[in-house]
Design a protein around this motif. Structure first.
Motif, PDB file in Angstrom:
ATOM      1  N   GLY A   1       0.916  -1.254  -0.095  1.00  0.00           N
ATOM      2  CA  GLY A   1      -0.010   0.030   0.069  1.00  0.00           C
ATOM      3  C   GLY A   1       0.838   1.357  -0.017  1.00  0.00           C
ATOM      4  O   GLY A   1       0.314   2.347   0.399  1.00  0.00           O
ATOM      5  N   PHE A   2       1.912   1.140  -0.601  1.00  0.00           N
ATOM      6  CA  PHE A   2       2.967   2.520  -0.704  1.00  0.00           C
ATOM      7  C   PHE A   2       3.244   2.928  -2.001  1.00  0.00           C
ATOM      8  O   PHE A   2       4.076   3.331  -2.257  1.00  0.00           O
ATOM      9  CB  PHE A   2       4.099   2.270   0.056  1.00  0.00           C
ATOM     10  N   GLU A   3       2.243   2.890  -2.914  1.00  0.00           N
ATOM     11  CA  GLU A   3       2.441   3.177  -4.362  1.00  0.00           C
ATOM     12  C   GLU A   3       2.472   4.906  -4.285  1.00  0.00           C
ATOM     13  O   GLU A   3       3.453   5.341  -5.108  1.00  0.00           O
ATOM     14  CB  GLU A   3       1.189   3.125  -5.011  1.00  0.00           C
ATOM     15  N   TRP A   4       2.152   5.554  -3.232  1.00  0.00           N
ATOM     16  CA  TRP A   4       2.264   7.136  -3.030  1.00  0.00           C
ATOM     17  C   TRP A   4       3.791   7.316  -2.517  1.00  0.00           C
ATOM     18  O   TRP A   4       4.087   8.258  -2.620  1.00  0.00           O
ATOM     19  CB  TRP A   4       1.309   7.628  -2.021  1.00  0.00           C
ATOM     20  N   GLU A   5       4.249   6.394  -2.332  1.00  0.00           N
ATOM     21  CA  GLU A   5       5.865   6.330  -1.408  1.00  0.00           C
ATOM     22  C   GLU A   5       6.963   5.987  -2.309  1.00  0.00           C
ATOM     23  O   GLU A   5       7.978   6.398  -2.086  1.00  0.00           O
ATOM     24  CB  GLU A   5       5.829   5.394  -0.307  1.00  0.00           C
ATOM     25  N   VAL A   6       6.544   5.601  -3.630  1.00  0.00           N
ATOM     26  CA  VAL A   6       7.820   4.973  -4.310  1.00  0.00           C
ATOM     27  C   VAL A   6       8.042   5.666  -5.801  1.00  0.00           C
ATOM     28  O   VAL A   6       8.737   4.958  -6.592  1.00  0.00           O
ATOM     29  CB  VAL A   6       7.691   3.485  -4.496  1.00  0.00           C
ATOM     30  N   GLY A   7       7.384   6.636  -6.220  1.00  0.00           N
ATOM     31  CA  GLY A   7       7.664   7.075  -7.673  1.00  0.00           C
ATOM     32  C   GLY A   7       6.536   8.030  -7.977  1.00  0.00           C
ATOM     33  O   GLY A   7       5.933   9.007  -7.168  1.00  0.00           O
ATOM     34  N   ASN A   8       6.144   7.734  -9.226  1.00  0.00           N
ATOM     35  CA  ASN A   8       5.121   8.438  -9.684  1.00  0.00           C
ATOM     36  C   ASN A   8       3.773   7.512  -9.612  1.00  0.00           C
ATOM     37  O   ASN A   8       3.236   6.624 -10.428  1.00  0.00           O
ATOM     38  CB  ASN A   8       5.354   8.867 -11.290  1.00  0.00           C
ATOM     39  N   ALA A   9       2.952   7.803  -8.598  1.00  0.00           N
ATOM     40  CA  ALA A   9       1.871   7.142  -8.358  1.00  0.00           C
ATOM     41  C   ALA A   9       0.688   7.281  -9.378  1.00  0.00           C
ATOM     42  O   ALA A   9      -0.071   6.703  -9.427  1.00  0.00           O
ATOM     43  CB  ALA A   9       1.090   7.595  -6.913  1.00  0.00           C
ATOM     44  N   LEU A  10       0.910   8.424 -10.511  1.00  0.00           N
ATOM     45  CA  LEU A  10      -0.072   8.585 -11.588  1.00  0.00           C
ATOM     46  C   LEU A  10       0.100   7.328 -12.373  1.00  0.00           C
ATOM     47  O   LEU A  10      -0.648   7.132 -13.342  1.00  0.00           O
ATOM     48  CB  LEU A  10       0.057  10.016 -12.228  1.00  0.00           C
ATOM     49  N   ASN A  11       1.234   6.507 -12.276  1.00  0.00           N
ATOM     50  CA  ASN A  11       1.454   5.175 -13.223  1.00  0.00           C
ATOM     51  C   ASN A  11       0.786   4.266 -12.441  1.00  0.00           C
ATOM     52  O   ASN A  11       0.826   3.082 -13.083  1.00  0.00           O
ATOM     53  CB  ASN A  11       2.806   5.040 -13.335  1.00  0.00           C
ATOM     54  N   ALA A  12       0.162   4.171 -11.479  1.00  0.00           N
ATOM     55  CA  ALA A  12      -0.446   2.868 -10.744  1.00  0.00           C
ATOM     56  C   ALA A  12      -1.537   2.388 -11.510  1.00  0.00           C
ATOM     57  O   ALA A  12      -2.266   3.352 -11.838  1.00  0.00           O
ATOM     58  CB  ALA A  12      -0.604   3.424  -9.305  1.00  0.00           C
ATOM     59  N   TYR A  13      -1.583   1.129 -11.293  1.00  0.00           N
ATOM     60  CA  TYR A  13      -2.754   0.665 -11.951  1.00  0.00           C
ATOM     61  C   TYR A  13      -4.172   0.957 -11.144  1.00  0.00           C
ATOM     62  O   TYR A  13      -4.183   1.169  -9.870  1.00  0.00           O
ATOM     63  CB  TYR A  13      -2.948  -1.022 -11.917  1.00  0.00           C
ATOM     64  N   PRO A  14      -5.255   1.129 -11.674  1.00  0.00           N
ATOM     65  CA  PRO A  14      -6.532   1.734 -10.948  1.00  0.00           C
ATOM     66  C   PRO A  14      -6.975   0.439 -10.225  1.00  0.00           C
ATOM     67  O   PRO A  14      -6.828  -0.901 -10.667  1.00  0.00           O
ATOM     68  CB  PRO A  14      -7.351   1.887 -12.217  1.00  0.00           C
ATOM     69  N   GLN A  15      -7.509   0.559  -8.876  1.00  0.00           N
ATOM     70  CA  GLN A  15      -7.802  -0.473  -8.148  1.00  0.00           C
ATOM     71  C   GLN A  15      -9.457  -0.743  -8.184  1.00  0.00           C
ATOM     72  O   GLN A  15     -10.012   0.157  -8.772  1.00  0.00           O
ATOM     73  CB  GLN A  15      -7.454  -0.313  -6.817  1.00  0.00           C
ATOM     74  N   LYS A  16      -9.718  -1.878  -8.064  1.00  0.00           N
ATOM     75  CA  LYS A  16     -11.166  -2.336  -8.064  1.00  0.00           C
ATOM     76  C   LYS A  16     -12.153  -1.101  -7.477  1.00  0.00           C
ATOM     77  O   LYS A  16     -11.911  -0.675  -6.284  1.00  0.00           O
ATOM     78  CB  LYS A  16     -11.490  -3.624  -7.429  1.00  0.00           C
ATOM     79  N   GLY A  17     -13.028  -0.590  -7.999  1.00  0.00           N
ATOM     80  CA  GLY A  17     -13.867   0.532  -7.715  1.00  0.00           C
ATOM     81  C   GLY A  17     -13.480   1.875  -7.825  1.00  0.00           C
ATOM     82  O   GLY A  17     -14.223   2.883  -7.347  1.00  0.00           O
ATOM     83  N   SER A  18     -12.314   1.953  -8.394  1.00  0.00           N
ATOM     84  CA  SER A  18     -11.940   3.252  -8.611  1.00  0.00           C
ATOM     85  C   SER A  18     -12.613   4.049  -9.690  1.00  0.00           C
ATOM     86  O   SER A  18     -13.075   3.309 -10.505  1.00  0.00           O
ATOM     87  CB  SER A  18     -10.381   3.294  -9.108  1.00  0.00           C
TER      88      SER A  18
END
Length: 519
Positions: free
Chosen positions: A413-430
């Motif tokens: 749960g640290f996608e905000w902590e490790v780089g460009n979080a705008l590159n993260a896969y969308p999660q269920k319900g997003s």
């Protein structure tokens, strides 16, 4: 994607006071050590310039990199590390070692690591954890300006100028901001099923006090639950925008300005009516049983969340989209998200998630290359953020929407902590378009009048260390409501003054006044 990021950002913001527990040794370091670190910075930086600015593995010697990150320990981190290293070996001739340290232990761990001059390469740093300004002051991080120009084209292209301005200390950049929701938007998260059951409509909550009827019903009808999450790190620091404030020198260091005050007059937040009002409310909630009795010493709020016992919590930040927010707990209970402020862009909210390069790193240029690759390579980024497809998460549609496997052994749960979080896969319900909305929000939100100011702590480093000892003692008690503020708050303020809070505020004002002349 954004949903879990926001909830995990809330987790991070709950750690506000760790800054001090992790900075006391460094703050009291001898001048000789600071001088040695400064010399080491210069030597490391000079060494870094000798390697060709290339990412062709054929032209690069193999190196090992160590990265310290804070989140809950992950049982299957080794398999993720191995998969990442397949990519990194091919693209950068790098072998990466991930050092994941639990939230409650991260500051203390980095304190020991830095005091021992341990060789490592990258570390998460912020204004609230592994304190950025303190690390710069101690010489723990190297300046990155030249390295960024040579080895980080993607990062430089991605991050707006305001992000770099926020990181600067004495005109130099010592850490790379992670790109996420840079604004600060305070609010409340509460379990939807409970709110519906008790007839509490989210639109009825306009201020923090309005949550009390919900808390009362939870306490009365669900005695096994925690009505309001609170713990030893306290709550006021993540509610600054709600109270119309912006911090000057870091979380829980005396000194804030009012967002409406264009003169930028510095005041001590702990002497303010806003602070007294907040701790008085927490005391009322504590006495009524809305807060755990052991909140002042509680360091693991995750256990209650995972058990589905958390009914509500303060949200230190919300992203641009309110629908489809991620749940509070592993039981996937839906939540209501109540925004209490509009998004405000702060220096403190930008530097709340960054990565620094250690002064002990033998390969700072490769460390910067690694971070640049994380901004560029979405496969690598999502591997670090979510793990291995089919093992730690599964894709549920053609848009790369994923669902986390709770028993997979890797869900940091640290996608905000490790780089460009705008590159993260969308999660269920997003909600579709969240990444684009986040970028737009960053660029269009109301800026603090202090945006771009960076405090140099060197002139008052001793006072900051002394004040840190005081805040570590009193904040946990006052901000969890565990004591009578009429008795303890005056004592707290008196000890802050004896520790040097007035001198800190005077230095903050001096630096702000000088900064204003340059604008």
């Amino acid at each position: 994607m954004e949903q879990t990021k926001r909830v995990k950002s809330v987790v991070s913001v709950l750690a506000v006071c760790l800054m001090f527990s992790g900075s006391l040794i460094g703050c009291g370091a001898k001048d000789e050590k600071s001088a040695d670190a400064t010399q080491q910075n210069a030597t490391t930086q000079e060494s870094a310039q000798t390697e060709p600015a290339a990412t062709d593995p054929a032209k690069l010697e193999p190196v090992d990199l160590t990265w310290y990150l804070d989140t809950s320990p992950q049982s299957d981190v080794a398999s993720v590390e191995a998969e990442m290293n397949k990519i990194l070996k091919e693209k950068l001739n790098v072998t990466l070692h991930l050092k994941i340290v639990d939230w409650g232990a991260y500051d203390q761990k980095m304190q020991v690591v830095n005091a021992a001059d341990e060789n490592y390469d990258l570390a998460f740093t912020a204004n609230w954890a592994n304190n950025y300004y303190q690390n710069v002051n101690k010489g723990a991080f190297i300046p990155l300006d030249d390295l960024l120009e040579k080895y980080a084209p993607t990062i430089l292209e991605t991050l707006p100028k305001m992000g770099w301005d926020a990181t600067k200390v004495n005109g130099k950049i010592y850490a790379i901001p992670n790109y996420q929701a840079w604004t600060m938007t305070n609010g409340i998260i509460m379990r939807k099923d409970l709110a519906d059951k008790f007839g509490v409509k989210p639109e009825s909550i306009k201020k923090l006090e309005d949550l009390a009827p919900f808390l009362e019903q939870v306490k009365k009808n669900n005695p096994g639950m925690v009505p309001y999450e609170n713990e030893y790190n306290g709550e006021f620091g993540k509610n600054l925008v709600y109270y119309g404030l912006d911090e000057v020198a870091g979380r829980n260091i005396p000194g804030v300005i009012k967002l409406t005050d264009t003169s930028l007059q510095v005041v001590n937040q702990f002497e303010s009516e806003e602070y007294k009002s907040f701790v008085t409310m927490m005391t009322d909630w504590y006495k009524k049983g809305y807060i755990r009795k052991d909140a002042a010493t509680l360091k693991d709020v995750q256990a209650d969340r995972k058990a589905g016992k958390t009914a509500s919590m303060n949200a230190g930040n919300f992203g641009p989209v309110m629908e489809g927010e991620a749940p509070l707990d592993a039981a996937q209970n839906p939540v209501y998200n109540v925004r209490l402020t509009q998004p405000t862009l702060l220096t403190s909210s930008i530097i709340a998630t960054m990565t620094g390069i250690s002064a002990t790193s033998k390969n700072p240029e490769r460390a910067v290359m690694l971070l640049d690759l994380l901004f560029k390579d979405k496969e690598l980024y999502n591997l670090l953020a979510y793990g291995i497809e089919g093992k730690h998460y599964k894709k549920i549609d053609d848009n790369n929407t994923i669902e986390i496997m709770n028993d997979g052994g890797y869900a940091p749960g640290f996608e905000w902590e490790v780089g460009n979080a705008l590159n993260a896969y969308p999660q269920k319900g997003s909600v579709p378009g969240t990444a684009e909305a986040t970028k737009k929000m960053n660029e269009s939100s109301t800026p603090s009048p202090l945006l771009g100011f960076s405090f140099d702590p060197a002139p008052v480093k001793s006072e900051i260390a002394q004040v840190g000892t005081v805040t570590a003692q009193y904040i946990a008690l006052l901000e969890t409501g565990s004591v009578d503020p009429d008795k303890l708050l005056p004592e707290f303020i008196d000890k802050l003054k004896k520790a040097g809070s007035d001198k800190i505020i005077a230095e903050e004002q001096k630096q702000i006044d000088a900064w204003k002349q340059t604008k």
